[in-house]
Design a protein around this motif. Structure first.
Motif, mmCIF file in Angstrom:
data_model
loop_
_atom_site.group_PDB
_atom_site.id
_atom_site.type_symbol
_atom_site.label_atom_id
_atom_site.label_comp_id
_atom_site.label_asym_id
_atom_site.label_seq_id
_atom_site.Cartn_x
_atom_site.Cartn_y
_atom_site.Cartn_z
ATOM 1 N N PRO A 1 0.854 -1.164 0.047
ATOM 2 C CA PRO A 1 -0.065 0.076 0.075
ATOM 3 C C PRO A 1 0.751 1.348 -0.119
ATOM 4 C CG PRO A 1 0.161 -0.919 2.306
ATOM 5 C CD PRO A 1 0.695 -1.972 1.144
ATOM 6 N N LEU A 2 2.040 1.164 0.382
ATOM 7 C CA LEU A 2 3.034 2.446 0.449
ATOM 8 C C LEU A 2 3.137 2.826 -0.857
ATOM 9 C CD1 LEU A 2 5.210 1.842 3.501
ATOM 10 C CD2 LEU A 2 3.472 3.537 3.544
ATOM 11 N N THR A 3 3.503 1.914 -1.866
ATOM 12 C CA THR A 3 3.874 2.176 -3.098
ATOM 13 C C THR A 3 2.869 3.076 -3.786
ATOM 14 O OG1 THR A 3 5.244 0.303 -3.425
ATOM 15 C CG2 THR A 3 4.772 1.382 -5.341
ATOM 16 N N PRO A 4 1.668 2.769 -4.158
ATOM 17 C CA PRO A 4 0.742 3.703 -4.908
ATOM 18 C C PRO A 4 0.505 4.794 -3.910
ATOM 19 C CG PRO A 4 -0.637 1.738 -3.519
ATOM 20 C CD PRO A 4 1.019 1.374 -3.643
ATOM 21 N N LEU A 5 0.509 4.773 -2.548
ATOM 22 C CA LEU A 5 0.222 5.716 -1.916
ATOM 23 C C LEU A 5 1.390 6.997 -1.889
ATOM 24 C CD1 LEU A 5 -1.248 7.264 0.575
ATOM 25 C CD2 LEU A 5 0.553 6.129 2.244
ATOM 26 N N HIS A 6 2.672 6.552 -2.137
ATOM 27 C CA HIS A 6 3.608 7.515 -2.380
ATOM 28 C C HIS A 6 3.687 7.852 -3.908
ATOM 29 C CE1 HIS A 6 7.797 8.937 -2.476
ATOM 30 N NE2 HIS A 6 8.092 8.363 -3.782
ATOM 31 N N LEU A 7 3.159 7.151 -4.956
ATOM 32 C CA LEU A 7 3.022 7.510 -6.114
ATOM 33 C C LEU A 7 1.879 8.390 -6.402
ATOM 34 C CD1 LEU A 7 3.569 4.015 -8.207
ATOM 35 C CD2 LEU A 7 5.198 6.324 -7.954
ATOM 36 N N LYS A 8 0.927 8.483 -5.757
ATOM 37 C CA LYS A 8 -0.276 9.140 -5.728
ATOM 38 C C LYS A 8 0.044 10.760 -5.368
ATOM 39 C CE LYS A 8 -3.802 7.420 -8.075
ATOM 40 N NZ LYS A 8 -4.266 8.189 -9.228
ATOM 41 N N VAL A 9 0.641 10.641 -4.095
ATOM 42 C CA VAL A 9 1.012 12.028 -3.539
ATOM 43 C C VAL A 9 2.210 12.512 -4.195
ATOM 44 C CG1 VAL A 9 2.188 12.755 -1.328
ATOM 45 C CG2 VAL A 9 0.337 11.121 -1.319
ATOM 46 N N GLN A 10 2.994 11.550 -4.755
ATOM 47 C CA GLN A 10 4.164 12.352 -5.579
ATOM 48 C C GLN A 10 3.517 13.130 -6.899
ATOM 49 O OE1 GLN A 10 7.224 9.818 -7.459
ATOM 50 N NE2 GLN A 10 8.668 11.145 -6.395
ATOM 51 N N LEU A 11 2.731 12.354 -7.378
ATOM 52 C CA LEU A 11 2.135 12.685 -8.621
ATOM 53 C C LEU A 11 1.333 14.157 -8.604
ATOM 54 C CD1 LEU A 11 1.458 12.551 -11.755
ATOM 55 C CD2 LEU A 11 -0.533 11.030 -10.970
ATOM 56 N N LEU A 12 0.152 14.116 -7.430
ATOM 57 C CA LEU A 12 -0.313 15.085 -6.910
ATOM 58 C C LEU A 12 0.572 16.505 -6.495
ATOM 59 C CD1 LEU A 12 -3.083 16.482 -6.155
ATOM 60 C CD2 LEU A 12 -2.965 15.778 -3.836
ATOM 61 N N GLN A 13 1.653 16.180 -6.176
ATOM 62 C CA GLN A 13 2.733 17.178 -5.801
ATOM 63 C C GLN A 13 3.311 17.996 -6.975
ATOM 64 O OE1 GLN A 13 6.094 16.081 -3.592
ATOM 65 N NE2 GLN A 13 6.509 18.191 -3.042
ATOM 66 N N ARG A 14 3.465 17.212 -8.015
ATOM 67 C CA ARG A 14 3.950 17.415 -9.268
ATOM 68 C C ARG A 14 2.996 18.610 -9.982
ATOM 69 N NH1 ARG A 14 7.488 12.529 -11.701
ATOM 70 N NH2 ARG A 14 9.080 12.629 -10.067
ATOM 71 N N GLN A 15 1.536 17.943 -9.962
ATOM 72 C CA GLN A 15 0.736 18.771 -10.637
ATOM 73 C C GLN A 15 0.153 20.103 -9.948
ATOM 74 O OE1 GLN A 15 -2.412 15.713 -10.585
ATOM 75 N NE2 GLN A 15 -1.777 14.762 -12.378
ATOM 76 N N VAL A 16 0.344 19.867 -8.674
ATOM 77 C CA VAL A 16 -0.055 21.260 -8.038
ATOM 78 C C VAL A 16 1.138 22.335 -8.245
ATOM 79 C CG1 VAL A 16 -0.044 22.327 -5.641
ATOM 80 C CG2 VAL A 16 -1.149 20.270 -5.961
ATOM 81 N N GLU A 17 2.289 21.870 -8.418
ATOM 82 C CA GLU A 17 3.539 22.639 -8.681
ATOM 83 C C GLU A 17 3.499 22.967 -9.994
ATOM 84 O OE1 GLU A 17 6.965 20.333 -7.952
ATOM 85 O OE2 GLU A 17 6.869 20.609 -5.665
ATOM 86 N N LEU A 18 3.012 22.257 -10.903
ATOM 87 C CA LEU A 18 3.020 22.837 -12.462
ATOM 88 C C LEU A 18 1.842 23.739 -12.444
ATOM 89 C CD1 LEU A 18 3.968 22.381 -15.343
ATOM 90 C CD2 LEU A 18 2.512 20.537 -15.445
ATOM 91 N N LEU A 19 0.747 23.469 -11.863
ATOM 92 C CA LEU A 19 -0.382 24.494 -12.060
ATOM 93 C C LEU A 19 -0.076 25.705 -11.362
ATOM 94 C CD1 LEU A 19 -3.442 22.112 -11.261
ATOM 95 C CD2 LEU A 19 -2.658 22.874 -13.736
ATOM 96 N N ALA A 20 0.632 25.699 -10.174
ATOM 97 C CA ALA A 20 0.982 26.930 -9.542
ATOM 98 C C ALA A 20 2.073 27.785 -10.606
ATOM 99 C CB ALA A 20 1.708 26.636 -8.441
ATOM 100 N N LEU A 21 2.922 27.152 -11.295
ATOM 101 C CA LEU A 21 3.833 27.777 -12.046
ATOM 102 C C LEU A 21 2.979 28.594 -13.090
ATOM 103 C CD1 LEU A 21 6.944 25.542 -12.436
ATOM 104 C CD2 LEU A 21 6.835 27.709 -11.217
ATOM 105 N N ASN A 22 1.912 28.076 -13.616
ATOM 106 C CA ASN A 22 1.143 28.374 -14.638
ATOM 107 C C ASN A 22 -0.107 29.284 -14.141
ATOM 108 O OD1 ASN A 22 2.725 27.137 -16.662
ATOM 109 N ND2 ASN A 22 1.508 25.363 -16.378
ATOM 110 N N GLY A 23 -0.112 29.464 -12.851
ATOM 111 C CA GLY A 23 -1.336 30.213 -12.404
ATOM 112 C C GLY A 23 -2.358 29.877 -12.272
ATOM 113 N N LYS A 24 -2.515 28.463 -12.643
ATOM 114 C CA LYS A 24 -3.954 27.849 -12.598
ATOM 115 C C LYS A 24 -4.281 27.137 -11.239
ATOM 116 C CE LYS A 24 -3.533 26.661 -17.573
ATOM 117 N NZ LYS A 24 -3.394 25.619 -18.654
ATOM 118 N N PRO A 25 -5.632 27.104 -10.984
ATOM 119 C CA PRO A 25 -5.991 26.417 -9.704
ATOM 120 C C PRO A 25 -5.752 24.803 -9.905
ATOM 121 C CG PRO A 25 -7.964 26.920 -11.034
ATOM 122 C CD PRO A 25 -6.698 27.819 -11.702
#
Length: 579
Positions: free
Chosen positions: A349-373
């Motif tokens: 369970p740690l592997t998908p948990l880590h991947l999902k959190v890591q993916l969400l973090q990247r998406q948040v960072e990318l959207l923040a750079l582009n000024g999108k919510p």
């Protein structure tokens, strides 16, 4: 002047002769008592004139006044080579008929039932030279096997210690121990392992004679010991005390046999005396060392018994140490296997948990750079995965904590009144989504409330384990659950039509870290059913499983309903379950 008295010299002579006679009698008595043989002197009428203390010791009778027909009171003359056959004519009678009996062997059954082999002679006594004896003199000594002196006994114990000191990986290694004792201490021997009420088996058997050795092994293979048959095991398996029989008569051996062929094989071994010593380890009988002598050889003595008991004590200690070593190795193997499985299960369970959190973090960072919510839907999806995996981790950790509590004896129950049917319905409702994903239908048969006093959290845990187990191994087939009452007992049954459990694996599925399937195909720590059994037994109940490989499994849980009102035992008077 005469005094009318005998001269003093004459008186002194008479006194001297009497003193000499008394001295001669005393010397004769001393000589008779000092000899190492049994001496019996009787006249032709049977009157006993001499019966020394050695005769009393060997025959185990006090000095008789008369001997009738050449017999000793309470004793029977028997053949030395077959002690179940009486002598036609006793050696005393033969000597009274004028026949000198020189250096022969006889058997004598004593009043206490023991049998001794004597070697001796009986001489007719005829002081006047007549042909008809006026008496007979018997001299005899007990015939013993060569005794184990202290040096030989110490050597035997040292050799046995060297054998037992080696690691006993298999029971077959016990045969060399018997070969030390045969023929040094006995003519045949058998080593049994097991205890009364359990499976007892002969793990080693040796006979000094090759042909009889074959017969002994054949007999033990065809007629193994049976703990349910009172003739099948020596009494020492029940009493734990050493047994010693000076004579094994044919009648006794036939009585021990299970049929005519068994009797034939038993009699062919030529057994004549028996010594059985229990193997006791940690206060528990774990087997027995049984020794025999054959063909009328003298029975086992006190020194033989002490030596056999010391060997048995060492053997039992060695076997118990070997058992503890095997169990320790098995425990280490299970621990290592469990750690491997646990690390895999915790990582899953740690592997998908880590991947999902890591993916969400990247998406948040990318959207923040582009000024999108950040998309609420995407965050919700990720959190759902996180929550599911966290629940799985929590379940795994809870199982480990439960095992720790059970091992430490800290599993506490908080009892309250509840309805088992309602609990089952609620658990079934929770599993409906999982069952739908597995294309498995769930059925519940609980027509009436079944009330009792249980710990709700632990009861839910038990039902959850049984139901999840059925879904896990149910192979997509329907799972049926039923709840019913039988007086003061509540019964819950879970049936599936899945892969089933083999007869070999069924007895161990409720043990810790045990599993009947490969952990590669089915996850889990192998703790669910173990925890289930421990909780159920804490309730005072039982859980059993029946199964057939490829035809599904049935788990039956029975729980005492506890201290409940009498009216709850009848369906009509039972209150409705609380919502």
């Amino acid at each position: 002047m005469s005094s009318g008295r005998a001269p003093l010299s004459k008186i002194h002579q008479v006194l001297a002769e009497r003193a000499e006679a008394r001295l001669s009698d005393a010397a004769l008595r001393l000589l008779v008592e000092q000899t190492g043989e049994a001496l019996v002197l009787m006249d032709a009428m049977g009157t006993v004139l001499v019966f020394n203390s050695e005769a009393g010791r060997q025959f185990r009778i006090p000095m008789p006044e008369r001997l009738e027909r050449g017999g000793l009171p309470g004793c029977d003359w028997v053949r030395a080579d077959n002690m179940s056959v009486p002598l036609e004519v006793s050696p005393l009678t033969r000597a009274l008929m004028g026949e000198p009996v020189r250096e022969e062997r006889w058997g004598l059954r004593r009043p206490d039932g023991t049998v001794v082999v004597l070697r001796g002679s009986v001489f007719p006594v005829s002081p006047d030279g007549s042909l008809k004896p006026s008496g007979v003199l018997l001299r005899a000594r007990e015939e013993l096997l060569p005794r184990l002196d202290a040096a030989r006994g110490a050597k035997l114990l040292a050799e046995a210690g060297a054998l037992l000191g080696a690691e006993l990986e298999t029971e077959a290694q016990m045969e060399p121990l018997l070969r030390l004792l045969v023929p040094t201490l006995a003519d045949a021997g058998v080593l049994f392992l097991g205890s009364s009420g359990e499976s007892v088996r002969a793990v080693a058997a040796v006979h000094a004679e090759p042909e009889r050795h074959v017969s002994l092994v054949e007999m033990l293979c065809r007629y193994p010991p049976d703990s349910l048959d009172p003739r099948g095991l020596p009494a020492l398996f029940l009493t734990g005390r050493t047994e010693r029989t000076a004579e094994l008569s044919e009648e006794h051996q036939v009585a021990l046999a299970r049929d005519a062929e068994h009797a034939r094989l038993l009699l062919s071994l030529g057994l004549s005396s028996y010594l059985g010593v229990p193997l006791v380890a940690r206060g528990r009988i774990i087997g027995a060392l049984v020794l025999y002598r054959t063909d009328g050889a003298p029975g086992f003595g006190d020194e033989d018994e002490r030596l056999a008991e010391e060997l048995s004590r060492r053997t039992a200690l060695s076997l118990d140490n070997a058992r503890l070593l095997r169990e320790a190795r098995e425990a280490v193997r299970l621990r290592d296997e469990f750690l491997g499985i646990a690390s895999h299960e915790l990582k899953t369970p740690l592997t998908p948990l880590h991947l999902k959190v890591q993916l969400l973090q990247r998406q948040v960072e990318l959207l923040a750079l582009n000024g999108k919510p950040v998309s609420a839907e995407r965050v919700s999806e990720t959190l759902e995965v996180v929550q599911r995996q966290v629940r799985k981790l929590t379940s795994l950790v809870d199982n480990l904590l439960d095992v720790s509590r059970i091992t430490a004896g800290r599993l506490k129950l908080e009892l309250e009144e509840m309805d088992l049917a309602s609990v089952a319905a609620e658990i079934l409702y929770r599993f409906a989504p999982s069952a739908a994903q597995l294309h498995c239908s769930l059925e519940l048969h609980a027509p009436v409330p079944v009330l009792g006093r249980w710990d709700r959290l632990r009861l839910e845990q038990v039902v959850t384990n049984l139901l999840s187990n059925a879904l896990k191994y149910g192979a997509g087939k329907p799972v049926r659950m039923s709840v019913e009452a039988d007086g003061r007992t509540a019964r819950l049954t879970v049936e599936d039509g899945g892969i089933g459990i083999s007869a070999r694996d069924l007895p161990r599925i409720f043990e810790r870290f045990e599993r009947a399937v490969s952990d590669r195909h089915y996850g889990g720590l192998g703790l669910g059913l173990y925890i289930t059994r421990q909780i159920v037994e804490a309730f005072g109940g039982t859980v059993k499983a029946t199964s057939e490989l490829g035809a599904g499994s049935t788990f039956v849980l029975e729980l005492p309903r506890g201290d409940i009102p009498e009216e709850w035992l009848s369906v009509a008077g039972a209150p409705e379950p609380s919502p």
